[in-house]
Every structure is written in C-alpha cells, then in structure tokens.
Design an enzyme around this catalytic site. Sequence first.
Site, PDB file in Angstrom:
ATOM      1  N   HIS A   1       0.803  -1.230   0.000  1.00 52.01           N
ATOM      2  CA  HIS A   1       0.000   0.000   0.000  1.00 52.01           C
ATOM      3  C   HIS A   1       0.836   1.281   0.000  1.00 52.01           C
ATOM      4  O   HIS A   1       0.305   2.357  -0.285  1.00 52.01           O
ATOM      5  CB  HIS A   1      -0.928   0.030   1.213  1.00 52.01           C
ATOM      6  CG  HIS A   1      -1.965  -1.046   1.239  1.00 52.01           C
ATOM      7  ND1 HIS A   1      -2.806  -1.288   0.180  1.00 52.01           N
ATOM      8  CD2 HIS A   1      -2.287  -1.964   2.197  1.00 52.01           C
ATOM      9  CE1 HIS A   1      -3.607  -2.304   0.483  1.00 52.01           C
ATOM     10  NE2 HIS A   1      -3.308  -2.735   1.690  1.00 52.01           N
TER      11      HIS A   1
ATOM     12  N   HIS B   1      -6.716  -7.403   0.547  1.00 53.42           N
ATOM     13  CA  HIS B   1      -6.803  -6.005   0.142  1.00 53.42           C
ATOM     14  C   HIS B   1      -6.157  -5.802  -1.231  1.00 53.42           C
ATOM     15  O   HIS B   1      -5.158  -6.438  -1.549  1.00 53.42           O
ATOM     16  CB  HIS B   1      -6.105  -5.104   1.167  1.00 53.42           C
ATOM     17  CG  HIS B   1      -6.671  -5.201   2.544  1.00 53.42           C
ATOM     18  ND1 HIS B   1      -6.175  -6.080   3.492  1.00 53.42           N
ATOM     19  CD2 HIS B   1      -7.701  -4.542   3.137  1.00 53.42           C
ATOM     20  CE1 HIS B   1      -6.867  -5.961   4.609  1.00 53.42           C
ATOM     21  NE2 HIS B   1      -7.805  -5.040   4.425  1.00 53.42           N
TER      22      HIS B   1
END
Length: 427
Positions: free
Chosen positions: A161, A198
């Site tokens: 991320h 995710h």
Amino acid sequence: MENKHENGDKNNENANPNTNNATINDNLPENTDKNAAKRVGYIFSKKLDTEMNKIEKIEERSLMLNSLLFYTGVIKKLKLYDVNLVDMEELRVFHSSEYLDFLADPTEELQEDFGCVYDCPVFDGMSDFVRSVASASITAAELLLRNKVDIAINWSGGWHHAKRDSAAGFCYVNDIVLAIHKLQASFKRILYIDIDVHHGDAVEDAFSSTSRVVTLSLHKQEPGFFPGTGFAQDIGYGKGKYHSINVPLKSGIDDASYCSIFDQVFHLVDTKIQPDVIVLQCGVDGLAGDPHGGFNLTPAGYSHCVQTVIKADKPVLLLGGGGYNIPNSVRLVIILNYVVQADKPVLLLGGGGYNIPNSVRCWTRITSDLVGLELGEEIPDTDPYFLEYGPDFTLAVTPTNIKNSNSKKNIEDLVALVKDNLEKIVL
C-alpha cells in the site's frame, strides 16, 4: 553485503532468535544441478526482527515466526542470509526524496501530507525501519539475480500500500516495487500476482503505464473496505492499458470458489503474457478469522493457488502482504510452498498478518513445505511463545460459518471480463 553469509547445516542450530548469537556462513558452492534439492535462502536478521516490532499491529510477529521455525527444526534446512543494508538513495528509485527526508526527520505539520496519521502513525526510527524492510527484499531479489539460491524468502516484506510519497495501510515503504525494479535487471516481462484480501493498489499504480509489468490482484471489494480501489474496469493506461487486471470479490469466499476463479484467471493471464518471472505477494489476511479480512480461506486453498503458479514453470517472487490473524497467516505458508516447485528462481515476501499466531503458523508451514520437512500438527511446547497458540496449540486453521456472497455467475462474469481484456493486448 554487510555480514552477508550463507548458512551451513551445523551452524543453523545457532540461529535461535531468542538468543543474541546467530552463526551464518557463505561457503557453499552454487547449485547447477536441476535435479538437486532446491536451495532455499532465508533472510534472517535480528535487527530486522527489532525493526518489525516498531509496527504495533505486528509486534512480536517476526520474533514468533523465527522462533517457531527454530523449534520445529525448519531453520536447519535453510541457508541464512543477513540483510545487505542499502543506502537510502536506492529507495529513491520509487519513493520521493521529500517523503524519505520526512521519514528521517518527521515534523508534525507534515504528517498528514505524507500519510503518517491514523493507521500509519509517526514512530521513532521510521527511517531505519523503512531502510531495513526495503533492504531485506532487495537482498532477497539480489540472491536470485546472482544465482545464490533458487528460492529467496523475506517474510518481513510485501508492503503493497505504500505510495511514492506517502504511507498507507500500515505500509511505510513499498519493498515490492523496489524488488521488482531490481528484478528488471534480468527479467524482461514480470507478472505480479497479489492474493492479499486487500487490493494491491500502490504496486498497480507504480506499473499501470508500462507493458513490462503485468499486475493481477484478487481481493475483497465492498463499500467501505480498504483501500476502495481495484475495480474490474481498472485496466491501466497508455502502454500499460489492459496490463492491470483486477478481480474484485465479495465477503465469505471459500477455497472452492477462490481456487476456481484463480485457476481460470491465472491460466488466461499466463498463456497470454508469457512472463519471464512471477512475483507473488502472499498476504494471508484472507484466512478464516483474520480481523482485517472477510474471506473464508484456509492454507489448503492458498497452497492450491501457489501450486498452480509453480506449475507455470516460471521464476516466482512470493510476497507476504496482509494477514492480521497472525496464527492463520503463518499457516498460509503451505500455499506458497507450491509456487517454489517451479524450476525457476522464486522470491517469497511476507507483509500483513494481524492475527499474529495464525500468520506465524502459515508462514512456518509454507517454509517447511518448501524444504520438504513434514511437520506434525502440534506446536512444540519448547517454543517460548507456546502459550500464544492457544487454545488448540496446533498449526491448523478452521473455516468459519460466514456466508459466501460470491455467486457462480459473479465468478463467470469476472473471468469473462478478464478474457476479453487480455484479447485486446498486442504483444
């Protein structure tokens, strides 16, 4: 490389993370016999363990993992490598100078600008943490480039991320992007696969305009679920159009459904792209019971996916990623096992995993499978962290009763869209 050595069998007994000494040596010859056992290199650094403890969500995870690897005897089968600490300058291949300067000397007025709020708070020694994590994954990639090992593991990696100029989702550095850049020195076309629950947003963004790196992410996507990206219609742009492939899934997906869609999509992508190397981020937060997940997978399901990739007979880099039910995450390592069976270099990286005991179980199992060591179901009671694995004190992960919200038609439609987009790629 700083204190970089390859471990011999008799010296692995000293690699106890609960002591202050670890003997590592670098005297073994290179393996050129394809029929010989795989050379599995493992990034083992007590400084790295210490740095990982700076992240509250995964505190003790690295120490617990190395402890379980030691007390199960797995670590004796590995060739241990210390981290080659790179200069911060090497991180500028991806991260901005302004962001790296902030990490070295954070100021309160700039915290929000650089994403160091909420889930990524400022902490003492951020620059050292980022340097250590990035260096570990770069070291693992270099082992493959130099043909020192067939499989290189850094379970402390996989932070997908972190963006060029900001932290996000517990991630302060994108070691994946940095490792891929390193691998590009020898591999022309790279396939990056992300099976974290995710979406692998920052890795996709980094390569969304190039045809040299294809990104494939299978992830949960529902309103309010982080990071809120990775729609099936997100396909990249410019030269990278159709090279970003997203497979958004709903809550509760089980092994059967997940493996079905993974097999179909991977076959389509691999056949069309014909990658020279595969990088696999193995976040384990899709395991049943992970507090930040929502899927209902088991190590068997993850393992099936890794085996599917391995059979493609391509070099593979495995990344850890999410996995916040730590015990389950460790169990997930079984899945990665099969990716390494390909007669190609493999880089395994870790990442998220917030149920610490489960994450440790998963990665321990994966590592043991890679070296061909069959483990019993019981956690060794000699492990100082034994009580953390209660109440069952085993390596198993049991599915929950959560509803699978993914219909057969949902899966068929996603596969059809992937197929349609792939047909538009001109190689």
